[in-house]
Design a protein around this motif. Structure first.
Motif, mmCIF file in Angstrom:
data_model
loop_
_atom_site.group_PDB
_atom_site.id
_atom_site.type_symbol
_atom_site.label_atom_id
_atom_site.label_comp_id
_atom_site.label_asym_id
_atom_site.label_seq_id
_atom_site.Cartn_x
_atom_site.Cartn_y
_atom_site.Cartn_z
ATOM 1 N N ILE A 48 51.302 -1.157 74.801
ATOM 2 C CA ILE A 48 50.596 -1.823 76.276
ATOM 3 C C ILE A 48 50.875 -1.228 77.230
ATOM 4 C CG2 ILE A 48 49.330 -3.554 74.532
ATOM 5 C CD1 ILE A 48 52.775 -5.428 75.138
ATOM 6 N N SER A 49 52.111 -0.486 77.767
ATOM 7 C CA SER A 49 52.823 -0.387 78.489
ATOM 8 C C SER A 49 51.998 -0.425 79.827
ATOM 9 C CB SER A 49 53.875 0.891 78.537
ATOM 10 O OG SER A 49 54.111 0.639 79.198
ATOM 11 N N GLY A 50 50.705 0.163 79.685
ATOM 12 C CA GLY A 50 49.722 0.545 80.548
ATOM 13 C C GLY A 50 48.805 -0.839 80.814
ATOM 14 N N ALA A 51 48.582 -1.758 80.282
ATOM 15 C CA ALA A 51 47.916 -2.658 80.313
ATOM 16 C C ALA A 51 47.606 -3.549 81.250
ATOM 17 C CB ALA A 51 48.291 -3.794 79.021
ATOM 18 N N ILE A 52 48.534 -3.501 82.193
ATOM 19 C CA ILE A 52 48.365 -3.960 83.728
ATOM 20 C C ILE A 52 47.224 -3.727 84.615
ATOM 21 C CG2 ILE A 52 50.738 -4.736 83.891
ATOM 22 C CD1 ILE A 52 51.625 -2.456 85.093
ATOM 23 N N TYR A 53 47.105 -2.382 83.853
ATOM 24 C CA TYR A 53 45.850 -2.373 84.728
ATOM 25 C C TYR A 53 43.846 -2.229 84.311
ATOM 26 C CZ TYR A 53 49.581 0.601 87.012
ATOM 27 O OH TYR A 53 51.116 0.931 87.779
ATOM 28 N N GLY A 54 43.822 -2.898 83.497
ATOM 29 C CA GLY A 54 42.871 -3.529 82.721
ATOM 30 C C GLY A 54 42.564 -3.920 81.530
ATOM 31 N N ARG A 55 41.957 -4.280 80.455
ATOM 32 C CA ARG A 55 41.692 -4.937 79.312
ATOM 33 C C ARG A 55 41.303 -4.081 78.401
ATOM 34 N NH1 ARG A 55 38.231 -10.240 80.396
ATOM 35 N NH2 ARG A 55 40.219 -10.494 78.717
ATOM 36 N N CYS A 56 40.573 -2.995 78.768
ATOM 37 C CA CYS A 56 40.067 -2.072 77.528
ATOM 38 C C CYS A 56 41.398 -0.878 78.301
ATOM 39 C CB CYS A 56 39.205 -1.558 78.040
ATOM 40 S SG CYS A 56 37.727 -2.884 78.447
ATOM 41 N N GLY A 57 41.840 -0.542 76.602
ATOM 42 C CA GLY A 57 42.679 0.654 75.684
ATOM 43 C C GLY A 57 41.663 1.739 75.753
ATOM 44 N N ILE A 58 41.872 2.980 76.351
ATOM 45 C CA ILE A 58 40.818 4.235 75.986
ATOM 46 C C ILE A 58 41.987 5.012 75.593
ATOM 47 C CG2 ILE A 58 39.454 5.954 76.721
ATOM 48 C CD1 ILE A 58 37.934 2.940 76.970
ATOM 49 N N VAL A 59 41.830 5.023 74.595
ATOM 50 C CA VAL A 59 42.328 6.271 73.317
ATOM 51 C C VAL A 59 41.823 7.803 73.397
ATOM 52 C CG1 VAL A 59 42.998 7.471 71.787
ATOM 53 C CG2 VAL A 59 43.714 4.613 71.623
ATOM 54 N N ALA A 60 42.389 8.833 73.678
ATOM 55 C CA ALA A 60 41.725 10.296 73.525
ATOM 56 C C ALA A 60 43.270 11.431 72.865
ATOM 57 C CB ALA A 60 41.079 10.229 74.890
ATOM 58 N N GLU A 61 42.799 12.606 72.233
ATOM 59 C CA GLU A 61 43.218 12.746 71.768
ATOM 60 C C GLU A 61 43.657 14.439 72.775
ATOM 61 O OE1 GLU A 61 42.160 14.769 67.960
ATOM 62 O OE2 GLU A 61 40.146 13.301 67.351
ATOM 63 N N LEU A 62 44.555 15.079 72.299
ATOM 64 C CA LEU A 62 44.855 15.652 73.270
ATOM 65 C C LEU A 62 45.202 17.271 72.390
ATOM 66 C CD1 LEU A 62 47.834 14.860 75.938
ATOM 67 C CD2 LEU A 62 46.116 15.113 76.384
ATOM 68 N N PRO A 63 45.157 18.146 72.729
ATOM 69 C CA PRO A 63 45.188 19.816 71.988
ATOM 70 C C PRO A 63 46.322 19.557 71.756
ATOM 71 C CG PRO A 63 43.824 20.170 74.199
ATOM 72 C CD PRO A 63 44.222 18.246 74.003
ATOM 73 N N SER A 64 47.163 20.851 71.439
ATOM 74 C CA SER A 64 48.244 21.138 70.789
ATOM 75 C C SER A 64 48.842 21.501 72.454
ATOM 76 C CB SER A 64 48.349 23.077 70.669
ATOM 77 O OG SER A 64 49.579 22.931 71.187
ATOM 78 N N THR A 65 49.914 20.785 73.181
ATOM 79 C CA THR A 65 50.860 21.076 74.249
ATOM 80 C C THR A 65 51.518 21.447 73.848
ATOM 81 O OG1 THR A 65 52.075 19.004 73.118
ATOM 82 C CG2 THR A 65 50.218 18.540 74.490
ATOM 83 N N ALA A 66 51.839 22.684 73.186
ATOM 84 C CA ALA A 66 53.349 23.363 72.936
ATOM 85 C C ALA A 66 53.085 24.190 74.287
ATOM 86 C CB ALA A 66 52.532 24.755 71.657
ATOM 87 N N ASP A 67 52.196 25.291 74.983
ATOM 88 C CA ASP A 67 52.180 25.871 75.565
ATOM 89 C C ASP A 67 52.409 25.135 77.388
ATOM 90 O OD1 ASP A 67 52.461 27.891 74.137
ATOM 91 O OD2 ASP A 67 49.991 27.803 74.331
ATOM 92 N N TRP A 68 52.642 23.493 77.319
ATOM 93 C CA TRP A 68 51.986 23.206 78.469
ATOM 94 C C TRP A 68 53.608 22.385 79.276
ATOM 95 C CZ3 TRP A 68 49.258 18.095 78.474
ATOM 96 C CH2 TRP A 68 47.549 18.014 78.309
ATOM 97 N N ARG A 69 53.524 22.962 80.369
ATOM 98 C CA ARG A 69 55.040 22.716 81.320
ATOM 99 C C ARG A 69 55.176 21.329 81.412
ATOM 100 N NH1 ARG A 69 55.770 27.318 85.318
ATOM 101 N NH2 ARG A 69 58.408 27.198 84.403
ATOM 102 N N ILE A 70 55.869 20.930 81.059
ATOM 103 C CA ILE A 70 56.280 19.621 81.367
ATOM 104 C C ILE A 70 57.244 19.455 82.127
ATOM 105 C CG2 ILE A 70 57.207 17.018 80.205
ATOM 106 C CD1 ILE A 70 55.680 18.895 77.349
ATOM 107 N N PHE A 71 57.290 18.120 83.125
ATOM 108 C CA PHE A 71 58.119 18.584 84.530
ATOM 109 C C PHE A 71 58.771 16.832 83.892
ATOM 110 C CE2 PHE A 71 59.712 15.866 88.008
ATOM 111 C CZ PHE A 71 60.612 17.018 88.904
ATOM 112 N N ASP A 72 59.857 16.347 83.498
ATOM 113 C CA ASP A 72 60.142 14.970 83.140
ATOM 114 C C ASP A 72 61.264 14.448 83.729
ATOM 115 O OD1 ASP A 72 62.116 13.304 82.076
ATOM 116 O OD2 ASP A 72 63.324 14.200 80.383
#
Length: 217
Positions: A48-72
């Protein structure tokens, strides 16, 4: 991942009877968003961390992120390097010396993500309500949608998150407070909100079964 949106848009996703065919998540082009054009969402670990932006939580799947470049960006060292990098860019004076700061920020962040092929930025929330969003511990995501030519896509349905479904419905509405940094709950929150928050497993199970989870009702 879970993305919150208003009922106006949340109702277009299945299993709502008003669902559109393959609506996809929207790649935001707004210059006011934290890390430029992208798909803004949260890992389901923060249901519910992002619930401040609306009352509808849309869940989606991500494909493999093994090759993604992540900036932390939650790492102070990484964030500091980004700040040093933008100070070397020709656009930096536009950011600091003109009235076009939001536009300059959007350009700089898109340029940074393109230059270093960043698929997702992980960052701490920069807007919050104390009962829903924990600024120090929660993680938000800005996911890059690339065009075939290697540019950042904007203002189009996303292709990377797949099978988005309406999964969480929040019994609350929010309004901006303190220049948008805080959000004020208009109904509650109820005293028992902590016991109503679904776990990540609850969210995933509801998503898999195409059920709806009600929070705060």
């Amino acid at each position: 991942m879970i993305k919150y949106t208003s009922a106006k848009f949340g109702g277009t996703y299945p299993p709502s009877p008003n669902a559109k065919a393959a609506p996809g998540l929207f790649v935001s082009p707004s210059p006011g968003f934290t890390w430029g054009d992208g798909i803004y969402a949260c890992p389901v670990a923060y249901p519910i961390s992002g619930a401040i932006y609306g009352r509808c939580g849309i869940v989606a799947e991500l494909p493999s992120t093994a090759d993604w470049r992540i900036f932390d960006a939650t790492n102070p060292l990484s964030a500091g390097l980004y700040v040093q990098w933008i100070q070397l860019q020709p656009l930096y004076p536009m950011l600091t010396l003109t009235a076009h700061g939001p536009f300059a920020n959007q350009l700089l962040r898109n340029l940074f993500r393109t230059r270093f092929n960043i698929d997702v930025v992980v960052f701490h929330p920069d807007e919050f309500h104390a009962s829903y969003t924990q600024v120090a511990s929660d993680r938000w995501l800005a996911i890059t949608e690339w065009t075939p030519g290697g540019r950042i896509a904007s203002g189009v349905p996303a292709q990377r998150p797949i099978s988005p479904r309406l999964t969480v419905i929040l019994a609350e509405e929010f309004e901006l407070k303190k220049h948008g940094i805080r959000r004020r709950a208009l109904i509650g929150p109820t005293p028992s909100i902590a016991s109503m928050v679904p776990t990540a497993t609850d969210v995933i199970n509801a998503y898999t079964a195409s059920n709806l989870l009600w929070v705060g009702a």
